[in-house]
Structure formats: structure tokens, C-alpha cells
Design an enzyme around this catalytic site. Structure first.
Site, PDB file in Angstrom:
ATOM      1  N   PHE A 167       0.767  -1.233   0.130  1.00  0.00           N
ATOM      2  CA  PHE A 167       0.093   0.131  -0.145  1.00  0.00           C
ATOM      3  C   PHE A 167       1.028   1.212  -0.009  1.00  0.00           C
ATOM      4  O   PHE A 167       1.850   1.174   0.526  1.00  0.00           O
ATOM      5  CB  PHE A 167      -0.879  -0.042   1.246  1.00  0.00           C
ATOM      6  CG  PHE A 167      -1.861  -1.138   1.489  1.00  0.00           C
ATOM      7  CD1 PHE A 167      -3.269  -0.959   1.067  1.00  0.00           C
ATOM      8  CD2 PHE A 167      -1.476  -2.274   2.121  1.00  0.00           C
ATOM      9  CE1 PHE A 167      -4.081  -1.921   1.190  1.00  0.00           C
ATOM     10  CE2 PHE A 167      -2.381  -3.128   2.190  1.00  0.00           C
ATOM     11  CZ  PHE A 167      -3.584  -3.257   2.032  1.00  0.00           C
ATOM     12  N   ASP A 168       0.431   2.208  -0.651  1.00  0.00           N
ATOM     13  CA  ASP A 168       1.007   3.477  -0.619  1.00  0.00           C
ATOM     14  C   ASP A 168       0.349   4.137   0.754  1.00  0.00           C
ATOM     15  O   ASP A 168      -0.489   3.494   1.241  1.00  0.00           O
ATOM     16  CB  ASP A 168       0.808   4.331  -1.698  1.00  0.00           C
ATOM     17  CG  ASP A 168       1.264   5.744  -1.506  1.00  0.00           C
ATOM     18  OD1 ASP A 168       2.182   5.909  -1.127  1.00  0.00           O
ATOM     19  OD2 ASP A 168       0.573   6.806  -2.233  1.00  0.00           O
TER      20      ASP A 168
END
Length: 311
Positions: A167-168
Site C-alpha cells: 500500500f501507498d
């Protein structure tokens, strides 16, 4: 007792995200849906090749107890096809799922109409689609959603018993509060803003509910292992352009949420693709198109159309 999906991680996915229908889709775009329907019906016994999100779906479904074993009637993951395909073409989707041993039983086929409105009654916690408008509508409705890049690389087969998701941070797991500061004032303003607020948790981004659901799924997998049952594992990574001193607020936010990630990569603006190639996720979520495009040659990737930079 009525059937319910309340106790499951519900993933809704379009047929093009699960299977590679790009050849058929080109026919649809150049002709009409009836020609597309004929081709799909002619190929109904021909399994479609795996698509970008196939590995993620297959591994998530592997968290369920195998058929015939104890607790087989208590699945913890439900995958539902949510597709703009017509019902006839849906025959091939279900046949393909059966061919690959994917226990997918539910599907919604809307023949060109937007299917996102069915996410609410499904109580979906993730929606993956190649259709940008549907993804945006889902995000606006509060459902974690990403536009799958059909040309992205397929997942590595190096970790068959482990679901890997990257995930960013800002505008994905976290709100885009800090990104707005960066857009207005540049890097120095961003670093100062985050350093001064290191102890103040960031607001939730659109994918916090999914990360929470995955943590519950991880706990279920650990419980299965303690009972002596084979179980999948989950490994998560935060892959962000942040660097010190802005790293601290991200870590403390996750601590405040009581959510753990296994790896955290603070890259300070470096391209993410090469690092993701080493992590080998089954899927990567980012709000900025340039990061998603940079990742796509290496790993399955999706665009989260949220926040000031991604919307």
C-alpha cells in the site's frame, strides 16, 4: 437462518480484473456487445487466461477451510463477480473460475450499466475493476476500490502460501492532509508539517478499512495454524515516498490504529517499481498514476483515484 456475508472479507471484482479478456474487449470496443456476447459464448468451454488480480483472489480464497474438512461451512473470504458483462458472457466467467478451482458462487452482471451500486448490499470491503468511473463511484460511496491496469505484470509464483499486498500511504491508507501541504508548499513545508505533528495520528484514508479487515483475516489464519490446519499467511508493506522525519507520523498513526504492517519502505521520492519487484506483492495500491505506471511492469498494480494527487 438467513444467508449473510457479515462475517467475511467480501471482495468484489470485475471479470476483466480477474481474467484476461483484453482480446474480447477490443472486439466489444470496436463493434457492439452482441458480437462480444457471441465470441464469449463460442468460447464458453475455453478457460480465460488469468488476469492481473487473479493471484490475489486465488490466495485470499485459500484462507477458507477446504471443502469436506471441519469448518468448511464457515468461509472467511467471499469473492463476488461484479461486472459490466452481460449474463451470457457471465457463463464463461463462472466456467473459467471453476476450471481454476476458484470457489466463486455469486455474481452480478449488468450488461454495460454501472454495477458499483451493488457494493453496498454486498457489504464489499474491496472493489477491483478496470473501469475508472466505477472505481471513482465506489470510492465516493466509501468502498476501498482501485482501477486495475490490465497491462500490469502478473504476480510472482514465489510465495504460494503467502498473500502479499503493498500500500501507498497518503491518500490510500491515510488521508491526503499531508499531500495537500506538499502540493501547496513543497517538500520543506511537508517535512516541517509532518515533523511538528509526528504524535498526531493522520486521519483515515480510503483503504484503512481493508487493512483492518486483512489484519482480522491474518488472525484467522494464525488461529487455523494453531488448530493444526494448513493456513495461508499474509504479509503487508507500506511503500511510500515519505522519508525521515516524515516517517514517524506514518508509523505512529498505524500504532494508534493498532494495525501492524510487516515492511515499511520510506523511499524519499525514489521510483517504487524496483523495490516492489523485490517485495513481489500480489497487488499494489497507489493514488498517483505515475507510481502505478512505474510499478506495473514489475507487479500487479491498481490506481486509487482519491485525494488531491490521485483524484
Amino acid at each position: 437462518m438467513p444467508v449473510t456475508l457479515d462475517d467475511r472479507l467480501v471482495v468484489a471484482i470485475s471479470s476483466r480484473a480477474l481474467f484476461d479478456f483484453e482480446e474480447e474487449n477490443r472486439l466489444f470496443e470496436s463493434s457492439d456487445d452482441r458480437a462480444y456476447m457471441r465470441v464469449q459464448l463460442d468460447r464458453v468451454e475455453q478457460p480465460a487466461p488469468p488476469g492481473v488480480a487473479f493471484s490475489l483472489v486465488r490466495k485470499l480464497l485459500a484462507f477458507n477451510p477446504p471443502a469436506g474438512q471441519e469448518f468448511a461451512d464457515r468461509p472467511v473470504v467471499e469473492v463476488v463477480i461484479l461486472s459490466r458483462n452481460d449474463p451470457v458472457s457471465g457463463l464463461r466467467v463462472f466456467r473459467s473460475a471453476k476450471h481454476y478451482g476458484l470457489p466463486i458462487e455469486r455474481g452480478v452482471f449488468t450488461r454495460g450499466a454501472s454495477p458499483w451500486r451493488y457494493l453496498k448490499p454486498l457489504k464489499a470491503q474491496l472493489f477491483l475493476s478496470t473501469h475508472e468511473a466505477d472505481v471513482r463511484s465506489a470510492l465516493e460511496a466509501g468502498v476501498p476500490a482501485a482501477r486495475v491496469l490490465p497491462h500490469a505484470a502478473r504476480a510472482s509464483g514465489a510465495h504460494p502460501d503467502e498473500v502479499r499486498i503493498a500500500f501507498d500511504g497518503d491518500a490510500v491508507l491515510f488521508s491526503d492532509e499531508a499531500e495537500q501541504v506538499f502540493q501547496r508548499g513543497g517538500l520543506q513545508a511537508f517535512q516541517t508539517h509532518e515533523r511538528d505533528r509526528a504524535a498526531t495520528p493522520l486521519a483515515a484514508g480510503p483503504f484503512k478499512p481493508l487493512l483492518q479487515a486483512l489484519q482480522r483475516l491474518q488472525s484467522a489464519g494464525a488461529a487455523a495454524q494453531r488448530d493444526g490446519r494448513p493456513a495461508m499467511r499474509l504479509r503487508t508493506a507500506l511503500v511510500t515516498a515519505r522519508s525521515a522525519p516524515a516517517h514517524e507520523r506514518a508509523i505512529r498513526t498505524l500504532m494508534d490504529w493498532r494495525i501492524e504492517v510487516d515492511e515499511a519502505l520510506f523511499l524519499g521520492g525514489l521510483d517504487k517499481g524496483a523495490f516492489l519487484a523485490e517485495f513481489e506483492p500480489d497487488f499494489f495500491f497507489d493514488d498517483q498514476t505515475r507510481h502505478v505506471e512505474n510499478a506495473a511492469p514489475h507487479v500487479p498494480a491498481g490506481h486509487v483515484a482519491a485525494g488531491i494527487a490521485g483524484g
